[in-house]
Design a protein around this motif. Structure first.
Motif, short mmCIF file in Angstrom:
data_model
loop_
_atom_site.label_atom_id
_atom_site.label_comp_id
_atom_site.label_asym_id
_atom_site.label_seq_id
_atom_site.Cartn_x
_atom_site.Cartn_y
_atom_site.Cartn_z
N GLY A 184 15.62 74.00 -42.98
CA GLY A 184 16.03 75.14 -42.17
C GLY A 184 17.52 75.37 -42.40
N SER A 185 17.87 76.56 -42.81
CA SER A 185 19.26 76.84 -43.18
C SER A 185 19.77 78.10 -42.48
N GLY A 186 19.32 78.29 -41.26
CA GLY A 186 19.77 79.44 -40.48
C GLY A 186 20.97 79.06 -39.63
N LEU A 187 21.01 79.60 -38.42
CA LEU A 187 22.16 79.36 -37.53
C LEU A 187 22.36 77.88 -37.25
N VAL A 188 21.30 77.21 -36.84
CA VAL A 188 21.42 75.80 -36.49
C VAL A 188 21.58 74.93 -37.75
N GLY A 189 20.79 75.19 -38.77
CA GLY A 189 20.89 74.40 -40.01
C GLY A 189 22.28 74.49 -40.61
N SER A 234 17.57 73.17 -47.20
CA SER A 234 16.40 73.88 -47.73
C SER A 234 15.96 74.93 -46.73
N ASN A 235 15.14 75.82 -47.18
CA ASN A 235 14.58 76.85 -46.29
C ASN A 235 13.19 77.22 -46.82
N SER A 236 12.64 78.32 -46.32
CA SER A 236 11.29 78.66 -46.77
C SER A 236 11.30 79.53 -48.03
N ARG A 237 12.44 80.18 -48.30
CA ARG A 237 12.47 81.15 -49.40
C ARG A 237 12.96 80.61 -50.72
N GLY A 238 13.51 79.40 -50.72
CA GLY A 238 13.96 78.81 -51.96
C GLY A 238 15.46 78.63 -52.04
N PRO A 245 15.96 71.98 -38.28
CA PRO A 245 16.35 73.20 -37.57
C PRO A 245 15.56 74.42 -38.02
N LEU A 246 14.28 74.38 -37.67
CA LEU A 246 13.38 75.50 -38.02
C LEU A 246 12.56 75.86 -36.78
N PRO A 247 11.90 77.01 -36.77
CA PRO A 247 11.10 77.38 -35.59
C PRO A 247 9.98 76.37 -35.33
N ALA A 291 7.20 76.90 -34.18
CA ALA A 291 5.91 77.47 -34.59
C ALA A 291 5.51 77.04 -36.00
N ASN A 292 6.49 76.60 -36.81
CA ASN A 292 6.21 76.26 -38.21
C ASN A 292 6.09 74.75 -38.44
N PHE A 293 6.00 73.97 -37.36
CA PHE A 293 6.06 72.51 -37.56
C PHE A 293 4.90 71.98 -38.40
N ASP A 313 14.62 66.25 -34.49
CA ASP A 313 13.90 67.46 -34.07
C ASP A 313 14.86 68.39 -33.35
N GLN A 314 15.16 69.52 -33.96
CA GLN A 314 16.08 70.48 -33.35
C GLN A 314 15.37 71.73 -32.86
N THR A 315 14.06 71.66 -32.80
CA THR A 315 13.29 72.83 -32.37
C THR A 315 13.32 72.98 -30.85
N ASN A 316 13.11 74.19 -30.40
CA ASN A 316 12.90 74.49 -28.99
C ASN A 316 11.61 75.29 -28.86
N TYR A 317 10.98 75.15 -27.69
CA TYR A 317 9.76 75.91 -27.42
C TYR A 317 10.12 77.23 -26.75
N TYR A 318 9.80 78.32 -27.42
CA TYR A 318 9.99 79.66 -26.85
C TYR A 318 8.63 80.34 -26.79
N PRO A 319 7.92 80.23 -25.63
CA PRO A 319 6.56 80.76 -25.55
C PRO A 319 6.47 82.26 -25.75
N LEU A 331 19.77 67.15 -28.83
CA LEU A 331 20.21 68.01 -27.74
C LEU A 331 21.54 68.61 -28.15
N HIS A 332 21.59 69.93 -28.23
CA HIS A 332 22.85 70.55 -28.64
C HIS A 332 22.97 71.93 -28.03
N ASN A 333 24.17 72.38 -28.02
CA ASN A 333 24.48 73.70 -27.47
C ASN A 333 25.45 74.38 -28.43
N1 LIG Z 1 20.13 79.41 -32.31
C1 LIG Z 1 20.40 78.57 -31.31
O1 LIG Z 1 21.37 78.72 -30.54
C2 LIG Z 1 19.57 77.35 -31.13
C3 LIG Z 1 20.04 76.34 -30.30
C4 LIG Z 1 19.29 75.22 -30.15
C5 LIG Z 1 18.09 75.08 -30.82
N2 LIG Z 1 17.62 76.07 -31.61
C6 LIG Z 1 16.36 75.85 -32.32
O2 LIG Z 1 16.67 75.51 -33.66
C7 LIG Z 1 15.66 76.01 -34.51
C8 LIG Z 1 16.30 76.90 -35.56
O3 LIG Z 1 16.97 77.98 -34.91
P1 LIG Z 1 17.90 78.97 -35.74
O4 LIG Z 1 18.56 79.83 -34.73
O5 LIG Z 1 18.72 78.21 -36.72
O6 LIG Z 1 16.79 79.82 -36.55
P2 LIG Z 1 16.99 80.74 -37.84
O7 LIG Z 1 18.41 81.16 -37.95
O8 LIG Z 1 15.92 81.75 -37.79
O9 LIG Z 1 16.68 79.74 -39.07
C9 LIG Z 1 15.42 79.18 -39.25
C10 LIG Z 1 15.38 78.51 -40.60
O10 LIG Z 1 14.14 77.83 -40.75
C11 LIG Z 1 13.64 78.08 -42.04
N3 LIG Z 1 12.21 77.85 -42.07
C12 LIG Z 1 11.25 78.44 -41.33
N4 LIG Z 1 10.04 77.94 -41.65
C13 LIG Z 1 10.24 77.04 -42.63
C14 LIG Z 1 9.39 76.21 -43.38
N5 LIG Z 1 8.06 76.19 -43.18
N6 LIG Z 1 9.94 75.40 -44.32
C15 LIG Z 1 11.28 75.42 -44.54
N7 LIG Z 1 12.14 76.17 -43.85
C16 LIG Z 1 11.63 76.98 -42.91
C17 LIG Z 1 14.04 79.50 -42.33
O11 LIG Z 1 13.95 79.76 -43.70
P3 LIG Z 1 14.08 81.27 -44.28
O12 LIG Z 1 15.47 81.72 -43.95
O13 LIG Z 1 13.85 81.11 -45.75
O14 LIG Z 1 13.04 82.07 -43.58
C18 LIG Z 1 15.48 79.48 -41.79
O15 LIG Z 1 16.36 78.97 -42.76
C19 LIG Z 1 14.65 76.75 -33.62
O16 LIG Z 1 13.58 75.89 -33.31
C20 LIG Z 1 15.48 77.08 -32.40
O17 LIG Z 1 14.67 77.22 -31.27
C21 LIG Z 1 18.35 77.20 -31.81
#
Ligand SMILES: NC(=O)c1ccc[n+]([C@@H]2O[C@H](COP(=O)([O-])OP(=O)(O)OC[C@H]3O[C@@H](n4cnc5c(N)ncnc54)[C@H](OP(=O)(O)O)[C@@H]3O)[C@@H](O)[C@H]2O)c1
Length: 131
Positions: free
Chosen positions: A9-14, A31-35, A68-70, A72-74, A89-95, A127-129
């Protein structure tokens, strides 16, 4: 002690976890899902301790792997390849985005759900903020 942390996961948290790890002197494989080619800009920002890889490469790179990925994709995570690793595990549950009956009924925590899938790993809840 491990020198390299794999990150799935390489988004905001990654990206934030990678920055903290690199600043502390660790190598990271993101790493991420797109390469790997889709996060070249992030790798460039992070500097020489960071590189991009496939999910398998990120897992193979370290004894510690961050998730750090959704949530839903675990189930896409390869449990066999993560066996023996410490998994953060950095995931959170968002129903509102994805529903799970066991979580809704408080039968399991989200990390217990991840741990059940990653049966050979040691799952640690982060646990992070980021505010
Ligand atoms: N944002 C926050 O403030 C915050 C705080 C605490 C916890 N969290 C939790 O941290 C997690 C990530 O949040 P985020 O805000 O960083 O999300 P995000 O910016 O949407 O990034 C999600 C990342 O996960 C990757 N991903 C998704 N499915 C994957 C798979 N099957 N294999 C590999 N990579 C995969 C995505 O890849 P692609 O880019 O290629 O799609 C993307 O790089 C979530 O569970 C969220 O609830 C977030």
């Amino acid at each position: 002690m491990t020198q390299t942390i794999g990150i799935i996961g390489s988004g905001l948290v990654g990206g934030a976890v990678a920055r903290l790890a690199v600043d502390a002197g660790y190598r990271v494989v993101l790493s991420n899902s797109r390469g790997p080619e889709t996060i070249a800009h992030l790798i460039a920002e992070l500097g020489p301790l960071a590189r991009a890889g496939t999910v398998d490469e990120a897992i193979a790179a370290g004894d510690i792997v961050a998730l750090p990925l959704p949530l839903a994709n675990f189930e896409a995570l390869p449990a066999d390849k993560l066996a023996g690793k410490v998994v953060i595990d950095q995931t959170n549950y968002y129903p509102e985005f994805w529903r799970n009956t066991e979580l809704d009924n408080a039968e399991l925590t989200s990390s217990e759900l991840v741990q059940r899938h990653l049966r050979g790993s040691l799952v640690v809840k982060a646990l992070h903020n980021l505010d």
